[in-house]
Design a protein around this motif. Structure first.
Motif, mmCIF file in Angstrom:
data_model
loop_
_atom_site.group_PDB
_atom_site.id
_atom_site.type_symbol
_atom_site.label_atom_id
_atom_site.label_comp_id
_atom_site.label_asym_id
_atom_site.label_seq_id
_atom_site.Cartn_x
_atom_site.Cartn_y
_atom_site.Cartn_z
ATOM 1 N N SER A 118 -36.702 16.259 -9.394
ATOM 2 C CA SER A 118 -36.808 17.390 -8.486
ATOM 3 C C SER A 118 -35.600 18.310 -8.675
ATOM 4 O O SER A 118 -34.528 17.876 -9.097
ATOM 5 C CB SER A 118 -36.922 16.928 -7.043
ATOM 6 N N GLY A 150 -40.550 24.111 3.867
ATOM 7 C CA GLY A 150 -41.495 23.008 4.005
ATOM 8 C C GLY A 150 -41.239 22.198 5.256
ATOM 9 O O GLY A 150 -42.162 21.870 5.995
ATOM 10 N N TYR A 157 -42.713 17.830 2.746
ATOM 11 C CA TYR A 157 -41.515 18.103 1.972
ATOM 12 C C TYR A 157 -41.783 17.938 0.487
ATOM 13 O O TYR A 157 -42.343 16.944 0.035
ATOM 14 C CB TYR A 157 -40.353 17.205 2.395
ATOM 15 N N THR A 158 -41.403 18.929 -0.274
ATOM 16 C CA THR A 158 -41.459 18.833 -1.730
ATOM 17 C C THR A 158 -40.117 19.358 -2.237
ATOM 18 O O THR A 158 -39.292 19.804 -1.447
ATOM 19 C CB THR A 158 -42.577 19.712 -2.323
ATOM 20 N N ASP A 159 -39.893 19.336 -3.519
ATOM 21 C CA ASP A 159 -38.660 19.956 -4.007
ATOM 22 C C ASP A 159 -38.842 21.477 -3.980
ATOM 23 O O ASP A 159 -39.900 21.989 -3.615
ATOM 24 C CB ASP A 159 -38.315 19.440 -5.405
ATOM 25 N N ASN A 173 -48.597 26.549 -9.477
ATOM 26 C CA ASN A 173 -48.875 26.124 -8.093
ATOM 27 C C ASN A 173 -49.203 27.300 -7.175
ATOM 28 O O ASN A 173 -50.087 27.207 -6.320
ATOM 29 C CB ASN A 173 -47.679 25.354 -7.522
ATOM 30 N N GLU A 196 -49.763 15.004 -8.734
ATOM 31 C CA GLU A 196 -48.416 15.241 -8.188
ATOM 32 C C GLU A 196 -48.189 16.681 -7.747
ATOM 33 O O GLU A 196 -47.240 16.968 -7.033
ATOM 34 C CB GLU A 196 -47.356 14.858 -9.229
ATOM 35 N N THR A 197 -49.029 17.581 -8.203
ATOM 36 C CA THR A 197 -48.854 18.981 -7.801
ATOM 37 C C THR A 197 -49.461 19.232 -6.411
ATOM 38 O O THR A 197 -49.195 20.258 -5.803
ATOM 39 C CB THR A 197 -49.538 19.958 -8.789
ATOM 40 N N PRO A 199 -49.147 17.966 -3.237
ATOM 41 C CA PRO A 199 -48.335 18.250 -2.039
ATOM 42 C C PRO A 199 -47.728 19.652 -2.057
ATOM 43 O O PRO A 199 -47.643 20.314 -1.020
ATOM 44 C CB PRO A 199 -47.229 17.184 -2.095
ATOM 45 N N ARG A 200 -47.348 20.110 -3.227
ATOM 46 C CA ARG A 200 -46.790 21.465 -3.327
ATOM 47 C C ARG A 200 -47.850 22.499 -2.950
ATOM 48 O O ARG A 200 -47.575 23.478 -2.270
ATOM 49 C CB ARG A 200 -46.316 21.733 -4.758
#
Ligand code: GLU
Length: 297
Positions: A118, A150, A157-159, A173, A196-197, A199-200
């Motif tokens: 991240s 976020g 929460y994401t980076d 994204n 993995e994309t 949550p963003r």
């Protein structure tokens, strides 16, 4: 369900892995009498008209029809710019001058970043002098989402991921979220390399006031070496398989079997498959496809 989509990058012709995902997405849409759109994610590949034409042709050959006009991200840049501007105006973004290498190195440093890979937020509080230095060096900034955005909206929460790349192009994204919302997509079926994309993307949907579609991530197709299927493995696209004498129904039959729809690899049409498809039966493991097997059949 109202609308689904298949959103390939026109980076070459589709292989069985892409076609399998397209088939699953088409089936979910058709079982639910939803619309099914085809959208080319061509922001990073360029228009690539030959690849687009090949992909349209391949999908049509398998009977994986789409509704309405084909859309292209390169035609929709104003929509992405407007969404980015909204987030910028709400103070949810910051400029980032880090190169890919710097991000990688900082993320790998001890005590550097949070979650592996991240962004370590190096640029979150640059001084004016530092910004000027970057500018003098001719660097152009990417735009990132500020992490606190976020936390303040529903605890996701994401980076601090990139919204707009340093070359000015909207990041995947951002673009995919704007497109899905704009096209009324309420269910997304895609390869599980993209899990993995998600949550963003859900975070962006919250921030931009869009609703969140349902997501189904289909396991990938791999070659006998366990690596993601590619041309390197041999005959993996319709351009190779049709000249070898395989019919679209035979190929769909393999895909139907691999998706847990049939007990044997018997030929099937897309329409027939609507009656036997069930999301629950899609195997959780990748499907292994061995093109060398074809010759001996
Ligand atoms: N363009 C992506 C791909 O070809 C798909 C993006 C998506 O479905 O969200 O893998």
């Amino acid at each position: 369900m109202l609308a689904g989509r298949f959103a390939p990058s026109p980076s070459g012709s589709l292989h069985l892995g892409n076609l399998r995902t397209a088939f699953a997405a088409w089936l979910v849409a058709h079982q639910n009498e939803a619309k099914f759109f085809l959208r080319f994610e061509d922001l990073t590949t360029g228009a690539a008209p030959i690849a687009q034409a090949e992909q349209v042709h391949d999908l049509a050959l398998l009977g994986l029809t789409h509704d309405g006009e084909v859309t292209r991200q390169s035609d929709r840049t104003a929509l992405y710019a407007a969404a980015i501007k909204q987030l910028e105006q709400r103070g949810m973004t910051y400029d980032c001058y880090c190169s890919r290498r710097e991000v990688r190195e900082a993320a790998a440093a001890p005590h550097g970043a949070g979650a592996e890979g991240s962004y370590p937020r190096t640029c979150v509080k640059l001084t004016r002098a530092q910004v000027n230095e970057h500018k003098r060096a001719g660097r152009r900034p990417a735009l990132r989402l500020h992490g606190s955005a976020g936390v303040h909206s529903g605890g996701l929460y994401t980076d601090d991921f990139v919204l707009r790349r340093a070359d000015g192009v909207a990041a995947y994204n951002l673009a995919v979220v704007v497109d899905d919302a704009d096209q009324g997509i309420d269910h997304v079926v895609r390869g599980d390399d993209l899990v993995e994309t998600t949550p963003r993307q859900i975070l962006l949907q919250h921030l931009l006031g869009y609703s969140t579609p349902s997501y189904l991530h289909v396991p990938l197709v791999v070659g006998p070496d366990g690596e993601r299927l590619s041309k390197r493995h041999g005959a993996v696209g319709l351009l190779d398989l049709i000249p070898l004498g395989y019919t679209p129904e035979q190929i769909l039959g393999w895909l139907a079997y691999s998706l847990g729809m049939t007990a044997e690899q018997t030929p099937i049409t897309a329409k027939e498959a609507v009656g036997v498809f069930s999301v629950q039966n899609i195997p959780a493991e990748p499907w292994v496809f061995d093109p060398t097997r074809l010759r001996s059949e």
